[in-house]
Motif scaffolding. Sequence first.
Motif, PDB file in Angstrom:
ATOM      1  N   GLY A  14       0.742  -1.400  -0.097  1.00 54.48           N
ATOM      2  CA  GLY A  14       0.102   0.137   0.136  1.00 54.48           C
ATOM      3  C   GLY A  14       0.749   1.178  -0.078  1.00 54.48           C
ATOM      4  O   GLY A  14       0.198   2.349  -0.186  1.00 54.48           O
ATOM      5  N   ALA A  15       2.133   1.337   0.258  1.00 52.84           N
ATOM      6  CA  ALA A  15       3.089   2.408   0.458  1.00 52.84           C
ATOM      7  C   ALA A  15       3.528   2.259  -1.060  1.00 52.84           C
ATOM      8  O   ALA A  15       4.932   2.221  -1.201  1.00 52.84           O
ATOM      9  N   ALA A  16       2.905   2.690  -2.119  1.00 52.74           N
ATOM     10  CA  ALA A  16       3.364   2.641  -3.420  1.00 52.74           C
ATOM     11  C   ALA A  16       4.378   3.605  -3.841  1.00 52.74           C
ATOM     12  O   ALA A  16       5.231   3.017  -4.179  1.00 52.74           O
ATOM     13  N   ALA A  17       4.506   4.779  -3.431  1.00 51.49           N
ATOM     14  CA  ALA A  17       5.774   5.684  -3.850  1.00 51.49           C
ATOM     15  C   ALA A  17       6.978   5.182  -2.966  1.00 51.49           C
ATOM     16  O   ALA A  17       7.920   5.153  -3.795  1.00 51.49           O
ATOM     17  N   GLU A  18       6.853   4.918  -1.769  1.00 53.87           N
ATOM     18  CA  GLU A  18       8.047   4.412  -1.059  1.00 53.87           C
ATOM     19  C   GLU A  18       8.552   3.103  -1.651  1.00 53.87           C
ATOM     20  O   GLU A  18       9.565   2.922  -2.005  1.00 53.87           O
ATOM     21  N   VAL A  19       7.507   2.138  -2.077  1.00 54.94           N
ATOM     22  CA  VAL A  19       8.186   1.123  -2.703  1.00 54.94           C
ATOM     23  C   VAL A  19       8.830   1.156  -3.924  1.00 54.94           C
ATOM     24  O   VAL A  19       9.570   0.425  -4.405  1.00 54.94           O
ATOM     25  N   GLN A  20       8.145   1.956  -4.706  1.00 57.35           N
ATOM     26  CA  GLN A  20       8.772   2.331  -6.054  1.00 57.35           C
ATOM     27  C   GLN A  20      10.012   2.939  -6.209  1.00 57.35           C
ATOM     28  O   GLN A  20      10.818   2.684  -6.657  1.00 57.35           O
ATOM     29  N   LEU A  21      10.342   3.689  -5.031  1.00 56.12           N
ATOM     30  CA  LEU A  21      11.656   4.356  -4.651  1.00 56.12           C
ATOM     31  C   LEU A  21      12.631   3.316  -4.264  1.00 56.12           C
ATOM     32  O   LEU A  21      13.749   3.186  -5.194  1.00 56.12           O
ATOM     33  N   LEU A  22      12.265   2.378  -3.427  1.00 58.50           N
ATOM     34  CA  LEU A  22      13.252   1.367  -3.245  1.00 58.50           C
ATOM     35  C   LEU A  22      13.531   0.322  -4.218  1.00 58.50           C
ATOM     36  O   LEU A  22      14.430   0.121  -4.414  1.00 58.50           O
ATOM     37  N   ALA A  23      12.310   0.086  -5.139  1.00 63.43           N
ATOM     38  CA  ALA A  23      12.271  -0.589  -6.146  1.00 63.43           C
ATOM     39  C   ALA A  23      13.415  -0.138  -7.426  1.00 63.43           C
ATOM     40  O   ALA A  23      14.462  -0.880  -7.872  1.00 63.43           O
ATOM     41  N   THR A  24      13.346   1.235  -7.548  1.00 67.42           N
ATOM     42  CA  THR A  24      14.109   1.991  -8.276  1.00 67.42           C
ATOM     43  C   THR A  24      15.627   2.021  -7.884  1.00 67.42           C
ATOM     44  O   THR A  24      16.598   1.371  -8.732  1.00 67.42           O
ATOM     45  N   ARG A  25      15.809   2.212  -6.510  1.00 69.62           N
ATOM     46  CA  ARG A  25      17.206   2.190  -6.318  1.00 69.62           C
ATOM     47  C   ARG A  25      17.739   0.690  -6.135  1.00 69.62           C
ATOM     48  O   ARG A  25      18.912   0.765  -6.708  1.00 69.62           O
ATOM     49  N   LEU A  26      16.975  -0.186  -6.098  1.00 70.18           N
ATOM     50  CA  LEU A  26      17.611  -1.728  -6.164  1.00 70.18           C
ATOM     51  C   LEU A  26      17.967  -2.043  -7.734  1.00 70.18           C
ATOM     52  O   LEU A  26      19.102  -2.411  -8.088  1.00 70.18           O
ATOM     53  N   ASP A  27      16.920  -1.712  -8.523  1.00 66.77           N
ATOM     54  CA  ASP A  27      17.211  -1.987  -9.841  1.00 66.77           C
ATOM     55  C   ASP A  27      18.340  -1.247 -10.695  1.00 66.77           C
ATOM     56  O   ASP A  27      19.054  -1.778 -11.489  1.00 66.77           O
ATOM     57  N   LEU A  28      18.674  -0.146 -10.213  1.00 66.24           N
ATOM     58  CA  LEU A  28      19.833   0.765 -10.436  1.00 66.24           C
ATOM     59  C   LEU A  28      20.991  -0.030  -9.839  1.00 66.24           C
ATOM     60  O   LEU A  28      22.017   0.026 -10.721  1.00 66.24           O
ATOM     61  N   LEU A  29      21.023  -0.190  -8.567  1.00 63.92           N
ATOM     62  CA  LEU A  29      22.143  -0.981  -8.089  1.00 63.92           C
ATOM     63  C   LEU A  29      22.545  -2.068  -8.695  1.00 63.92           C
ATOM     64  O   LEU A  29      23.747  -2.494  -8.907  1.00 63.92           O
ATOM     65  N   GLN A  30      21.684  -2.792  -9.210  1.00 64.92           N
ATOM     66  CA  GLN A  30      21.706  -4.121  -9.662  1.00 64.92           C
ATOM     67  C   GLN A  30      21.846  -4.034 -11.393  1.00 64.92           C
ATOM     68  O   GLN A  30      22.337  -5.333 -12.071  1.00 64.92           O
ATOM     69  N   GLY A  31      21.969  -2.890 -11.866  1.00 64.00           N
ATOM     70  CA  GLY A  31      22.169  -2.637 -13.204  1.00 64.00           C
ATOM     71  C   GLY A  31      21.060  -3.109 -13.988  1.00 64.00           C
ATOM     72  O   GLY A  31      21.280  -3.397 -15.290  1.00 64.00           O
ATOM     73  N   ARG A  32      19.798  -3.207 -13.582  1.00 63.02           N
ATOM     74  CA  ARG A  32      18.704  -3.528 -14.525  1.00 63.02           C
ATOM     75  C   ARG A  32      18.087  -2.434 -15.105  1.00 63.02           C
ATOM     76  O   ARG A  32      17.274  -2.620 -16.097  1.00 63.02           O
ATOM     77  N   ILE A  33      18.408  -1.198 -14.780  1.00 60.21           N
ATOM     78  CA  ILE A  33      17.999   0.138 -15.441  1.00 60.21           C
ATOM     79  C   ILE A  33      19.098   0.979 -15.843  1.00 60.21           C
ATOM     80  O   ILE A  33      20.103   0.988 -14.839  1.00 60.21           O
ATOM     81  N   SER A  34      19.027   1.729 -16.509  1.00 57.33           N
ATOM     82  CA  SER A  34      20.011   2.894 -16.887  1.00 57.33           C
ATOM     83  C   SER A  34      19.864   4.131 -15.762  1.00 57.33           C
ATOM     84  O   SER A  34      18.783   3.965 -15.284  1.00 57.33           O
ATOM     85  N   ARG A  35      20.805   5.108 -15.858  1.00 57.14           N
ATOM     86  CA  ARG A  35      20.764   6.163 -14.948  1.00 57.14           C
ATOM     87  C   ARG A  35      19.518   6.914 -15.573  1.00 57.14           C
ATOM     88  O   ARG A  35      18.864   7.620 -14.731  1.00 57.14           O
ATOM     89  N   ALA A  36      19.352   6.932 -16.791  1.00 58.08           N
ATOM     90  CA  ALA A  36      18.232   7.891 -17.408  1.00 58.08           C
ATOM     91  C   ALA A  36      17.015   7.403 -16.929  1.00 58.08           C
ATOM     92  O   ALA A  36      16.027   8.271 -16.559  1.00 58.08           O
ATOM     93  N   GLU A  37      16.659   6.014 -17.203  1.00 57.37           N
ATOM     94  CA  GLU A  37      15.569   5.261 -16.627  1.00 57.37           C
ATOM     95  C   GLU A  37      15.095   5.622 -15.126  1.00 57.37           C
ATOM     96  O   GLU A  37      14.186   5.917 -14.839  1.00 57.37           O
TER      97      GLU A  37
END
Length: 366
Positions: A254-277
């Motif tokens: 239910g904490a949509a924005a918080e979870v999206q932020l955590l997921a984005t940070r994880l995706d970036l650290l793991q190289g799943r998304i680019s910096r631009a994304e």
Amino acid sequence: MIVLGVDHAAQLVAREDRPAVLAAFLDRAAPDAICIERSPEAFARNDFYEFTYEVQDVVVPFARERNIDVCPFDWHPSTEDAQLGFGMDLEAIPEIRPIRGFQQFLTFPEPAQLHRTLFHADDPHNVTRSTQWSLTPAARTAQDLPRRLFLYRTFLQAKRIAAAARAHPGGTVVVVVGEFHKRDIDAVLADEPGIVVVQPSSLGAPNDADVHQRELPAYRFAVASFNLLGRQAETGNRDDAFLRETVDALSGSGAAAEVQLLATRLDLLQGRISRAEAIGRYRQIAAIAGEARFTWTGVKDIRRLDSWFDPFGNLSVRQRAHLELARESIRAGRRAEADRLRTALGGELTARQRRQLDGYWPLLAK
């Protein structure tokens, strides 16, 4: 009497020692009382050490939920004695925490720390270094206060624990304490009449089903925030599978924005998304976050910007999205954009928090 030696807050990085494992073990032990590493005076004020995550976020809530007695047992020198011996108040937090040394942000940089298990301290070989230090006087007597104070403190801890045991005759008492203290506490208690010391490992580790039953969203948010938002992320030492499992499990919280932020940070650290994304995602998160706050921050003093593990721990989700946007802008060479974000963010903070923002800002480039 069961003395469980812990590495404070390591539950946040080690899958086999995670918060739900500790909670499941406490369930298995079925204690009549739980002794925690804080002084009675501080506990009476509901005041804990910042970094003892396992105490204030796992053990104490567990005990209160079940109406189990909580017995604080720590001892520390008075402020005056600390000033006399060390030249400082040992519990005073500097306005800008150092990157290294006393009062630094807590991290776990060693790969072995990710593989810690619940019963790590039961094996004396795992605490050999601290044991040797406690038994070896400093080369210069004038520099031996930390060791002597450690021994005195641990002895008084053991005596307070013994008093708690006497207050629960015939009962089971679990002690949760920093692992460096365990050896001496076990030894002192072994000589106390009426106390039988049992090693935690003799109870056996909780099974997967028991651990799963004890999982809580609060535990998962703490694991994710510590590893992805704090200085731990900069060490590069993380259990990627554990973090992916943790963040994925939060998707329906239910904490949509918080979870999206955590997921984005994880995706970036793991190289799943680019910096631009990532930059695009952070902008979207900032737009939808509103006034949402993070579920768990570890912040003790809300007048500050930081926590014990994160220089920017007291920001809202929207503010954090802007901070992460600034971080990636700096690393992309877009300093003007980062400066604009810094100015806007500073305008939302108190003067004290703004000074801390300025002090910690260079960390974003590292």
